[in-house]
Design an enzyme around this catalytic site. Structure first.
Site, PDB file in Angstrom:
ATOM      1  N   GLY A   1      -5.701 -15.108  30.162  1.00  0.00           N
ATOM      2  CA  GLY A   1      -5.846 -14.030  29.189  1.00  0.00           C
ATOM      3  C   GLY A   1      -7.291 -13.672  28.966  1.00  0.00           C
ATOM      4  CD  GLN A   2     -11.325 -10.595  29.152  1.00  0.00           C
ATOM      5  OE1 GLN A   2     -10.971 -10.824  30.302  1.00  0.00           O
ATOM      6  NE2 GLN A   2     -12.568 -10.777  28.754  1.00  0.00           N
TER       7      GLN A   2
ATOM      8  N   GLY B   1     -14.672 -13.796  25.831  1.00  0.00           N
ATOM      9  CA  GLY B   1     -14.605 -14.388  27.156  1.00  0.00           C
ATOM     10  C   GLY B   1     -13.208 -14.328  27.746  1.00  0.00           C
TER      11      GLY B   1
ATOM     12  CG  ASP C   1     -10.273 -13.947  14.471  1.00  0.00           C
ATOM     13  OD1 ASP C   1      -9.663 -13.014  13.910  1.00  0.00           O
ATOM     14  OD2 ASP C   1     -10.564 -13.933  15.678  1.00  0.00           O
TER      15      ASP C   1
END
Length: 604
Positions: A298-299, A303, A416
């Protein structure tokens, strides 16, 4: 730096003024297209003033950007080339049929003459086709009804040519190669600018009212002569290029300097961190572990994550941090927080790489990926988890956040919390990941001061945007957890403009109104026990998203609520009546869940 910028803008302004002066030159050379001939004295375009050229040398541009010369009584010609030194112009008719204009073609009223040798030609109109020869040729395009037309030099004997069914229509004196080529050239004798142009100088018309224009040749400036606008412009352009080059070098130098400073900060941190150590790897090791980054998982915001395997056959997730984002703070946050945390509901950091500007994190691999793949699935995969499993996942996330707030030597604010950052192991046990935005503060204090909001839209607490709602504290994580919990209940994003019922566009408010009015929610309910779990998770989520931090419970209280019975919960105040209002405009409850908090600075 300030002086350089001052001179840069000063010379930019001077250049603009000089360049503006050149634009005021009404007679500057131009073209109809990039590949078209240059148009300058004695030629001029129609829109230019009369003193820019001679009246007989007027040109225009077609809609196709072709250069057009219009001769009196001879029609329009396309200009292919202009040679100012030899005073010659190459043209052809726009319909590629010069012969069609032969009866009307006349150069007597123009300043041009044919360049080649003149010959007299006879034209014949024949009712049937004839055999051609070197001296008897057909015209490639018809211009007299449908009968073929032939032409032959008048000075050749035509006794051997079969002229039956033919009649001569006219004679014309034309260039020798006229009937064999599409293009033809003409030259002009006045005004005489050829010698001036041949020397590389510029020919101009003197501004006077005489019908016979006088011309002047502007020589190249001699040594010691004043510098004209062109030379001055070149000087300024050279200076600007030099200054711009210095500016770019400075930017590159400053960028490299900042990168070096960030690298030094990371190295200093790692020296201090060596005693705590997860394993450190080189970038060559990272490439080997990930099999040259073959399997991308994944992205992320900072990064890309790849699947890898350690030497002992343990699968890992390797996050390669982008070296052009941030200033190294994300790497330090991740290593400093995850490296000291050992909790069943927090992703474990197994190693890291800090090889020059290459930075990577090696974490445990969780095969079921992130929570959002299940609760937001278009195929309803979250149904298979069941409400009991969703409750277990919620309890695990809450315990992980409680550990960050209370179980470490220093309080960790994740900042987050969202479904994408909750990973699931093979048994669907949740683990909190991605500490790139995390902040540390002392456990004895409660709040953290920040200059900008952090997190993901839809999960960011109101106090992140406006201090009217309170200072930023660990309660920001409580708010994010509440939004996550309500999304788990609804199986959808909290804000969804695609739903048919506009009252459901903001799901938390819709959910509160239904619970407050004791209406059935009917959210994927299959068994009686599911109703109790859905209602409990909903009420706890609504407590967590109270608009003011002081009204939200701590994560320790949240864990107790999740593990307790649904019947012991009470509905919270409506959090949506406070949206957009300041603290002084809202009636407060007599009691608060938390004591008054004092703001402190974050620990870097």
């Amino acid at each position: 730096m300030g002086i350089s910028l001052f001179f840069f803008f000063l010379f930019m302004r001077l250049f603009a003024e000089i360049n503006g002066g050149s634009q005021d030159d009404e007679c500057k050379a131009s073209r109809c297209s990039h590949h078209g001939p240059v148009i300058r004295f004695p030629f001029r375009l129609k829109h230019q003033p009369e003193h820019c050229g001679c009246p007989e040398f007027e040109l225009s541009c077609s809609e196709e950007n072709r250069t057009i010369l219009e001769l009196p009584s001879s029609g329009k010609l396309w200009v292919e080339e202009i040679n100012y030194a030899s005073q010659e112009i190459v043209v052809h008719y726009s319909d590629d049929c010069l012969q069609r204009q032969t009866p009307n073609f006349n150069l007597s009223a123009s300043p041009f003459q044919f360049t080649n040798v003149y010959r007299n030609f006879s034209f014949f109109n024949c009712s049937e086709s004839k055999e051609e020869s070197f001296v008897f040729r057909s015209i490639p395009c018809s211009f007299l009804s449908s009968n073929p037309v032939y032409v032959a030099p008048s000075y050749y004997a035509l006794a051997g040519v079969n002229l039956s069914s033919c009649r001569k229509i006219f004679n014309a004196t034309l260039p020798q190669n006229y009937i064999y080529e599409w293009d033809f050239s003409m030259n002009w004798s006045k005004p005489m600018c050829g010698n001036c142009e041949a020397k590389g100088n510029k020919c101009q018309r003197k501004k006077n009212n005489s019908t016979e224009p006088e011309i002047k040749c502007i020589d190249k400036p001699a040594k010691g002569a004043p510098i004209d606008k062109v030379v001055l412009t070149e000087v300024i352009l050279g200076f600007l290029h030099f200054t711009f080059g210095i500016f770019i070098i400075f930017i590159v130098y400053r960028s490299n300097k900042l990168k070096r400073e960030h690298r030094i900060n990371i190295q200093k941190f790692l020296e201090d961190y060596r005693a705590l150590k997860p394993s450190r790897y080189s970038y060559a090791d990272i490439k080997k572990i990930t099999n040259n980054f073959k399997d991308k998982l994944g992205q992320g915001g900072y990064g890309t994550v790849y699947k890898g395997k350690l030497s002992n056959e343990i699968f890992v997730a390797v996050k390669i941090l982008d070296d052009f984002k941030g200033n190294g703070e994300e790497f330090i946050n991740e290593v400093r927080t995850m490296g000291t945390i050992h909790h069943v509901n927090v992703v474990r950091l197994l190693g890291f790489c800090a090889d020059g500007y290459k930075q990577a994190l090696i974490c445990e691999f969780l095969p079921n990926e992130s929570l959002d793949k299940f609760i937001f699935s278009a195929f309803g995969n979250n149904y298979s988890l069941g409400w009991h499993k969703l409750q277990d996942i919620a309890i695990g996330i809450a315990k992980g956040i409680e550990y960050l707030h209370q179980g470490c030597d220093q309080r960790i604010l994740h900042l987050d919390i969202k479904p994408h950052n909750i990973l699931l192991d093979h048994n669907f046990n949740p683990k909190i990941s991605d500490f790139g935005l995390a902040k540390l503060c002392s456990k004895e204090q409660s709040l953290v001061s920040m200059t900008a909001a952090r997190g993901t839209m839809g999960y960011i607490a109101p106090e992140m945007f406006s201090r009217n709602y309170g200072n930023v504290s660990y309660k920001a994580d409580v708010y994010s957890f509440g939004m996550l919990l309500i999304e788990m209940v609804g199986g959808r994003k909290n804000i969804d403009a695609t739903v048919e019922n506009t009252s459901q566009a903001y799901f938390p408010e819709w959910l509160y109104n239904h619970l407050d009015q004791e209406q059935e929610v009917h959210i994927r309910i299959e068994e009686e026990s599911d109703i109790k779990i859905a209602k409990k998770l909903s009420i706890i989520g609504l407590w967590c998203i109270q608009w003011y931090p002081i009204d939200r419970p701590s994560m320790k209280i949240v864990v107790g609520m999740l593990e307790g019975e649904e019947g012991n919960l009470v509905m919270p105040p409506n959090p949506f009546t406070s949206m957009g209002q300041t603290r002084t405009s809202v009636r407060r409850r007599k009691t608060s869940i938390q004591p008054k908090l004092t703001a402190i600075s974050e620990i870097e």
